[in-house]
Design a protein around this motif. Structure first.
Motif, PDB file in Angstrom:
ATOM      1  N   HIS A 111     100.154   8.268 -31.894  1.00  0.00           N
ATOM      2  CA  HIS A 111      99.174   9.642 -31.713  1.00  0.00           C
ATOM      3  C   HIS A 111     100.520  10.658 -31.809  1.00  0.00           C
ATOM      4  O   HIS A 111     101.618  10.324 -32.341  1.00  0.00           O
ATOM      5  CB  HIS A 111      98.805   9.564 -30.519  1.00  0.00           C
ATOM      6  N   GLY A 112      99.920  11.855 -31.736  1.00  0.00           N
ATOM      7  CA  GLY A 112     100.938  13.051 -31.979  1.00  0.00           C
ATOM      8  C   GLY A 112     100.617  13.939 -32.921  1.00  0.00           C
ATOM      9  O   GLY A 112      99.835  13.718 -33.773  1.00  0.00           O
ATOM     10  N   THR A 201     107.899   4.213 -26.994  1.00  0.00           N
ATOM     11  CA  THR A 201     107.738   3.792 -25.576  1.00  0.00           C
ATOM     12  C   THR A 201     107.255   2.401 -25.275  1.00  0.00           C
ATOM     13  O   THR A 201     106.430   1.766 -26.036  1.00  0.00           O
ATOM     14  CB  THR A 201     106.483   4.831 -24.589  1.00  0.00           C
ATOM     15  N   GLY A 202     108.202   1.837 -24.356  1.00  0.00           N
ATOM     16  CA  GLY A 202     107.625   0.547 -23.924  1.00  0.00           C
ATOM     17  C   GLY A 202     106.696   0.199 -22.840  1.00  0.00           C
ATOM     18  O   GLY A 202     106.206   1.009 -22.381  1.00  0.00           O
ATOM     19  N   LEU A 203     106.306  -1.031 -22.688  1.00  0.00           N
ATOM     20  CA  LEU A 203     105.289  -1.555 -21.884  1.00  0.00           C
ATOM     21  C   LEU A 203     105.887  -2.136 -20.300  1.00  0.00           C
ATOM     22  O   LEU A 203     105.494  -2.828 -19.674  1.00  0.00           O
ATOM     23  CB  LEU A 203     104.355  -2.652 -22.586  1.00  0.00           C
ATOM     24  N   ASP A 204     107.156  -2.189 -20.080  1.00  0.00           N
ATOM     25  CA  ASP A 204     107.804  -2.798 -18.999  1.00  0.00           C
ATOM     26  C   ASP A 204     107.336  -1.808 -18.012  1.00  0.00           C
ATOM     27  O   ASP A 204     107.157  -0.595 -18.052  1.00  0.00           O
ATOM     28  CB  ASP A 204     109.150  -2.888 -19.238  1.00  0.00           C
ATOM     29  N   ASP A 205     107.966  -2.318 -16.699  1.00  0.00           N
ATOM     30  CA  ASP A 205     107.525  -1.505 -15.321  1.00  0.00           C
ATOM     31  C   ASP A 205     108.525  -0.122 -15.557  1.00  0.00           C
ATOM     32  O   ASP A 205     109.427  -0.086 -16.064  1.00  0.00           O
ATOM     33  CB  ASP A 205     107.851  -2.205 -14.253  1.00  0.00           C
ATOM     34  N   PRO A 206     107.815   0.917 -15.024  1.00  0.00           N
ATOM     35  CA  PRO A 206     108.558   2.133 -14.859  1.00  0.00           C
ATOM     36  C   PRO A 206     110.044   2.201 -14.200  1.00  0.00           C
ATOM     37  O   PRO A 206     110.023   1.318 -13.248  1.00  0.00           O
ATOM     38  CB  PRO A 206     107.712   2.874 -13.968  1.00  0.00           C
ATOM     39  N   PHE A 207     110.924   2.625 -14.608  1.00  0.00           N
ATOM     40  CA  PHE A 207     112.347   2.596 -14.186  1.00  0.00           C
ATOM     41  C   PHE A 207     112.459   3.596 -13.029  1.00  0.00           C
ATOM     42  O   PHE A 207     112.625   4.653 -13.262  1.00  0.00           O
ATOM     43  CB  PHE A 207     113.383   2.748 -15.258  1.00  0.00           C
ATOM     44  N   VAL A 208     113.074   2.924 -12.071  1.00  0.00           N
ATOM     45  CA  VAL A 208     113.097   3.910 -10.769  1.00  0.00           C
ATOM     46  C   VAL A 208     114.735   3.454 -10.425  1.00  0.00           C
ATOM     47  O   VAL A 208     115.018   2.516  -9.990  1.00  0.00           O
ATOM     48  CB  VAL A 208     112.151   3.366  -9.493  1.00  0.00           C
ATOM     49  N   SER A 209     115.284   4.778 -10.282  1.00  0.00           N
ATOM     50  CA  SER A 209     116.949   4.698  -9.841  1.00  0.00           C
ATOM     51  C   SER A 209     117.168   5.920  -9.046  1.00  0.00           C
ATOM     52  O   SER A 209     116.619   7.153  -9.103  1.00  0.00           O
ATOM     53  CB  SER A 209     117.725   4.823 -10.889  1.00  0.00           C
ATOM     54  N   TRP A 264     108.805  -4.454 -26.164  1.00  0.00           N
ATOM     55  CA  TRP A 264     107.318  -4.393 -25.647  1.00  0.00           C
ATOM     56  C   TRP A 264     106.840  -3.176 -26.057  1.00  0.00           C
ATOM     57  O   TRP A 264     106.166  -2.387 -25.304  1.00  0.00           O
ATOM     58  CB  TRP A 264     107.323  -4.860 -24.365  1.00  0.00           C
ATOM     59  N   LEU A 265     106.875  -2.888 -27.513  1.00  0.00           N
ATOM     60  CA  LEU A 265     106.581  -1.511 -27.668  1.00  0.00           C
ATOM     61  C   LEU A 265     105.016  -1.221 -27.576  1.00  0.00           C
ATOM     62  O   LEU A 265     103.889  -1.888 -28.010  1.00  0.00           O
ATOM     63  CB  LEU A 265     106.676  -1.442 -29.408  1.00  0.00           C
ATOM     64  N   GLY A 266     104.714  -0.196 -26.808  1.00  0.00           N
ATOM     65  CA  GLY A 266     103.377   0.172 -26.501  1.00  0.00           C
ATOM     66  C   GLY A 266     102.878   1.496 -27.265  1.00  0.00           C
ATOM     67  O   GLY A 266     101.441   1.268 -27.820  1.00  0.00           O
ATOM     68  N   SER A 267     103.784   2.504 -27.678  1.00  0.00           N
ATOM     69  CA  SER A 267     103.119   3.690 -28.324  1.00  0.00           C
ATOM     70  C   SER A 267     104.311   4.277 -29.127  1.00  0.00           C
ATOM     71  O   SER A 267     105.456   3.876 -28.718  1.00  0.00           O
ATOM     72  CB  SER A 267     102.627   4.515 -27.558  1.00  0.00           C
ATOM     73  N   LEU A 268     103.791   4.969 -30.141  1.00  0.00           N
ATOM     74  CA  LEU A 268     104.576   5.668 -31.098  1.00  0.00           C
ATOM     75  C   LEU A 268     103.955   7.187 -31.005  1.00  0.00           C
ATOM     76  O   LEU A 268     102.660   7.298 -31.449  1.00  0.00           O
ATOM     77  CB  LEU A 268     104.627   5.185 -32.235  1.00  0.00           C
ATOM     78  N   GLU A 269     104.556   8.048 -30.693  1.00  0.00           N
ATOM     79  CA  GLU A 269     104.343   9.560 -30.725  1.00  0.00           C
ATOM     80  C   GLU A 269     104.911  10.029 -31.984  1.00  0.00           C
ATOM     81  O   GLU A 269     106.279  10.359 -31.746  1.00  0.00           O
ATOM     82  CB  GLU A 269     104.413  10.121 -29.463  1.00  0.00           C
TER      83      GLU A 269
END
Length: 431
Positions: A111-112, A201-209, A264-269
């Motif tokens: 998209h984009g 954007t990947g499809l792994d879990d959101p990164f929390v730090s 784990w590529l989920g999307s391309l903008e």
């Protein structure tokens, strides 16, 4: 990097396709969508395995050093006769954990406002893996490397500790990727003349730090790279990707820092403006030390070398010891390697086992002809160490690439510990 085939498709030809019609419909079949037009690619079939830890593949201790969610290849386990790194032996860099994704429900969303017909995220084009495999296939062999490879040497060799995973030199491997060039997909979707960047954007879990949720791992790259050699890969070394290495589809940006090759590529903008994410503004830039505050995001990997030896290896005394190793660069083929067996006092040329091909270099080049060959894989080399004295030694190896870049004796410090390219002092003992 070897690439076969290289199809003659320039940015101009892509733009010509995109401008031929005000609205370009996808020529590939779009997968079914959930509410809002968003596919759910994380729906495993009944009875499918669930991640039990951050990494799913076996990590034998004689082959890997495990760093929490990451795993580093031990150089002493590398087989000198094998040019490629099997997926079983390849390092793992995870921000969270390896997800289990079902290929039959997976779809890549595109998209984009940079598309010929601008599309919001809710109306993204959706392409199944089978759709992508109908496009012309391309194979690229390239060295794949984590941006922080060698980070521990900022402390142990230069006395300037840097934050992050304390990689030695084992966060690297050479892989023959199979997939479709992103430019081939964009040619069929159509892009605007003023498109400038692509966010992966990947499809792994959101990164929390530190209590902050930074969202899913994502990083933009410029449209020039997208229309050059960016690859949407579904295979490695003739086999499907393992989950830890991006199954069912990953992005590969040859020669660039590993974070740019989103798993784990989920999307391309595709966007008409420069895009940003924490992975190119907060991290993966040179900060601290003598670097300016506005240092750009990291792209090309530097020149590096490693011996195929364990750290503190014990070598049996002999009239001649054959030392082997590998050198690599993100910009161009390796043209020379030198070895020192006396801690850097003297240097002698190593024998290169993989000769650089004529005309090899970084990037496909717009309008490249069919069958053009390039090489960004590593170079294997050997050195005959004659009459080694019994006792402790420091082995050094340094390389130069075809772009004229040579490894320094000291790496420029940065507080992220990125791109350690200095000659590494490898301790061994002859008994």
């Amino acid at each position: 990097m070897t690439m076969t085939p290289a199809r003659p498709l320039s940015r101009r030809s892509v733009l010509k396709i995109s401008l031929a019609s005000a609205a370009v419909a996808p020529v590939l079949s779009a997968g079914p969508a959930l509410a809002g037009g968003v596919r759910s690619p994380l729906a495993p079939r009944a009875g499918a395995p669930v991640p039990a830890g951050p990494i799913l593949k076996p990590l034998p201790l004689e082959e890997f050093v495990v760093h929490g969610t990451n795993a580093e290849m031990r150089w002493g386990s590398v087989r000198a006769r094998e040019a490629l790194t099997s997926q079983a032996d390849l390092f793992v860099r995870n921000h969270t954990r390896t997800p289990v994704i079902e290929a039959t429900t997976y779809a890549l969303r595109v998209h984009g406002d940079g598309l010929a017909r601008p599309r919001g995220e809710g109306e993204a084009l959706s392409f199944r893996l089978a759709d992508l495999k109908r496009l012309p296939r391309t194979t690229i062999t390239a060295t794949h490397e984590c941006t922080g490879n060698g980070r521990r040497f900022f402390e142990v060799q230069q006395g300037t500790p840097a934050s992050g995973t304390p990689w030695g030199l084992g966060a690297v491997g050479a892989v023959r990727w199979e997939g479709v060039l992103l430019r081939d997909l964009l040619a069929r979707v159509g892009i605007r003349r003023d498109a400038v960047s692509v966010m992966a954007t990947g499809l792994d879990d959101p990164f929390v730090s530190g209590g902050v949720d930074y969202g899913r791992v994502r990083r933009p790259f410029d449209i020039e790279k997208a229309l050059d050699d960016a690859l949407l890969a579904w295979g490695a070394n003739g086999e499907p990707l393992l989950p830890d290495h991006g199954f069912p589809l990953r992005l590969v940006l040859p020669g660039w820092v590993g974070i740019a090759s989103i798993k784990w590529l989920g999307s391309l903008e595709v966007s008409t403006t420069e895009q940003t994410s924490p992975w190119n503004t907060k991290w993966y830039r040179m900060t601290g030390g003598d670097h300016p505050a506005d240092a750009p995001p990291l792209t090309l990997n530097p020149v590096r070398s490693a011996f195929e030896l364990d750290w503190d290896a014990v070598l049996p005394a002999a009239r001649t010891i054959t030392l082997t190793g590998r050198s690599w660069s993100g910009a161009a083929p390796i043209v020379r390697v030198e070895v020192s067996i006396d801690g850097g006092a003297t240097w002698r040329a190593a024998d290169l086992r993989d000769k650089p091909r004529r005309g090899a270099g970084h990037g496909a080049g717009h309008g490249a002809g069919h069958g053009r060959t390039r090489d960004l894989s590593w170079t294997r080399w050997s050195y005959q160490w004659r009459r080694p004295a019994v006792g402790a030694h420091e082995l050094l190896a340094r390389a130069r690439d075809a772009a004229g870049r040579t490894q320094p004796l000291v790496a420029a410090y940065n507080d992220g510990g990125y791109l350690f390219d200095a000659v590494v002092r490898h301790p061994v003992t002859v008994v």
